[in-house]
Structures are given as structure tokens and as C-alpha cells.
Design an enzyme around this catalytic site. Sequence first.
Site, mmCIF file in Angstrom:
data_model
loop_
_atom_site.group_PDB
_atom_site.id
_atom_site.type_symbol
_atom_site.label_atom_id
_atom_site.label_comp_id
_atom_site.label_asym_id
_atom_site.label_seq_id
_atom_site.Cartn_x
_atom_site.Cartn_y
_atom_site.Cartn_z
ATOM 1 N N ARG A 173 0.810 -1.212 0.000
ATOM 2 C CA ARG A 173 0.000 0.000 0.000
ATOM 3 C C ARG A 173 0.851 1.272 0.000
ATOM 4 N NH1 ARG A 173 -4.381 1.964 4.666
ATOM 5 N NH2 ARG A 173 -5.877 2.961 3.246
ATOM 6 N N SER A 190 -7.726 6.688 -0.158
ATOM 7 C CA SER A 190 -7.340 5.283 -0.281
ATOM 8 C C SER A 190 -8.246 4.509 0.662
ATOM 9 C CB SER A 190 -5.870 5.095 0.117
ATOM 10 O OG SER A 190 -5.505 3.729 0.059
ATOM 11 N N SER A 191 -9.014 3.586 0.119
ATOM 12 C CA SER A 191 -10.076 2.936 0.884
ATOM 13 C C SER A 191 -9.525 2.072 2.017
ATOM 14 C CB SER A 191 -10.935 2.066 -0.037
ATOM 15 O OG SER A 191 -11.534 2.838 -1.038
ATOM 16 N N GLN A 192 -10.394 1.773 2.981
ATOM 17 C CA GLN A 192 -10.066 0.905 4.101
ATOM 18 C C GLN A 192 -9.669 -0.476 3.569
ATOM 19 O OE1 GLN A 192 -13.426 0.382 6.675
ATOM 20 N NE2 GLN A 192 -12.263 -0.659 8.271
ATOM 21 N N PRO A 193 -8.480 -0.985 3.907
ATOM 22 C CA PRO A 193 -8.030 -2.256 3.324
ATOM 23 C C PRO A 193 -8.979 -3.430 3.535
ATOM 24 C CG PRO A 193 -6.176 -1.116 4.320
ATOM 25 C CD PRO A 193 -7.405 -0.325 4.684
#
Length: 399
Positions: free
Chosen positions: A36, A94-97
Site C-alpha cells: 500500500r 485510499s479505501s479501508q483495506p
Amino acid sequence: MLTAADEANQQMVDRLIAEGDLWSRPLIAAFRATPRHRFLDRIFQYQRKRERWREIPLLEPGAEQLRLIYSDRALITHVSPADRTGPGVPTSSSSQPSLMAQMLEDLQLHAGLRTLEVGSGTGYNAALLALLAAPAAITSVDVDRDILLEAWEHLRSFADRRVDFRHADGREGYAEAGPFDRIMVTAATPDLEPAWLEQLAEGGLLLAPLVLAPGLAFVVRGTMTKGEFRGRLTRAAYFMPLHAEGEAGEPGECPWPQSPELRTAPAPWAGWFERRRIHGNWLEFVQALVFFGLARGLEVQQRSGTGGEAEYGINDLGSICWFGSGQWQVNGDSAHDLACDLYRAWLEAGGPRPTEFHLRAYPRHGPGVLQARGFLRRGPRCDQFWEPMDPIERIMPPS
């Protein structure tokens, strides 16, 4: 030997597997091979006391920055310029993993499938998609040229990932590269867009974060069968909204007219959602109740109640009731009757959760359904038919 950053990525993947968000071997391998931190140049954190956004550079992340990057959080990556009206609003993230992993598992992507990503973001999700779909190329569209360029720059160091970035309004899809076997929307939308349904191949899968009302947002997953979209909601999810070029931030809300003084009444569920109860979850309960009302044609709103607790309201032609975990607030007898009728109907239906409805959808200009069980809801772009599952099949967590 792994760097500290690469080790942090491996630990994040381990956590996603252990917590049940990630399980298929190809996707596990994709996450392990796609750190990431390689997609984050900087993030922004809001400082409430100073009422401004603080920029945190991440090109050479230290231990503290790595803890932030590899936390299970959505991270703001772009903010609109500050002006007289305020400090600016988030425009990309950046979205929540864990949510990314769950959605990618739901997508069931494998080699050779033609895939459209709506919302390029940092390029992180596109890089994962490209590894799963190889040798096919991923088409990723975004309305913001700066975001698109940044995503493209990030993918340059992943030469084996075939991603075709295009500047376009994601609400229109990208017909030139269609039809698509998979469409993954990574920005919140108030409805399914007709262009997505038209560009989805027969039997293809579509995933999109659907905002049905304030505070009521879920991922919808479904397929096209003989010109009809059939699907269901899978999980609650909150994303940045889809927007046109030049727009920024959340769409303006339309608050309800000011009501006369509200009357308080004890809720029939008062005391049910105290923390010591294992299965008592206030948010899950109230969202299920108001979704049932939404499907039946009621308006729904959300507000912050006493102590920051989320409260939801229903409105039928000016009869308004706000639901709290201990009490109701109503603006008259008709509002109290409305709330009682909704609650009893929901109970008699088995207390269905939003994920326990089948959805059938058609663009407004389509033929629609002449006979359909369940409830018709007129969305901004599509007619939606919500049918409770019968029987409900629910697996409860262990005590």
C-alpha cells in the site's frame, strides 16, 4: 530481506486473513505483491482545533507513518482548496483495506475477464485488479485529471500490471472498451447508472457503493440477466461520492422542514442495546428498521443524537419520527402511529436486514416489471424492486 515497509504490508495481509476479510489464494498473493505504501505520496488529516487540513508526506515513511499507512483505515489523499467557505473538503481517498479485500473477494475476478474500475483513486485497487485479471487489461476511469495522473505514475513501477487509465465521467462508464465482465465502482452513488447496466456483459458482475439515504450506504452486488439487474446488498460501506468534473465534496443535503416541538415517547426497545448485551447492536438494528421504511416509500434522514449516538428519522408527508436507542421523538399522533405501524410490520416480516432483500433494477426508460412482489422504489436513475427473502436464511455469530 524485507524492508520495514514491506514487512508492515505482510503484517497487514496476515491481519486481513486472520480477521476473515481475505481468504482466496490469488487475492492473498495479490495483496502481498502490492504494498500500500507504494501508492501513497501524502495524506491529509483534519485538525479540528485549527480548522485546517494537515498534509503528511509519505515518500520516505518512518515507523509512525507506516503504522498509519497500514492501519485498517481509509486515508484522505486529496482535498479541495481552502476558500472563504471553509478549509476544503476531501475529494479522494485510499479505501479501508478490509473493505477493499471484502469487495475484491465479492468481485470473483479471475484471469482474462474484461474489467472496468470507476474511480481510479491512488491506483492501488487497479493494481490489485490488474494482477488478478492478467493477461486482460483493466480500464480505470476518473473525472479528475490530477488523480488520474497520480494513479498512472504509481502504476509505472508495476510494469506487469496492464491498466488503461482514461479521463471520463465514471457515471457514463466507458463504452469504447465494453462490454465488461466485471464493473467495480469505488465511489458512492445514489443509484445504479443505466450506462453501467448497458455495458455489463450478460452474466457479468457489478459492485457499487449505493447511498440510499443519509447514513444508509451499502455495497450492492449483482448481475445482468436478460436485460434485468438482479442483486442484493452485501455490507455497509462509505466512500467518497461520484462527482462531475469541477465538483468537490459531498452533495448538498435537503433537510426536512422544521417541525413543531417534538414530543418524546419511550421506545419499545429501550434497554435492549446496552453494551453488556452480546448481540445488541443499535446501528445494525435501526438501519434495518429504517431501510424497511425506505423500501415502503418513506423518507429517511440521519442525525447525531445525545452523546453522539446515531439517530435515524422517518418522514411521511410531514409526519416525522426520530428513533433513538431509548426513546422516540415525534411531531404528532400521526407520526407516532406511523412509527408503530412500521415497527410492527418489520417485526411481522421477520426483522429483515438490508442484506436480506433481493433487488431487481431497470433504467427509468426500460420496460420495468409489470408484476413484482415486494416494494417499488423510484431511484434517481432506476426503478428498484426490493423483495424480502422468504425464508430468511441468517447465520448468527456464536454467543
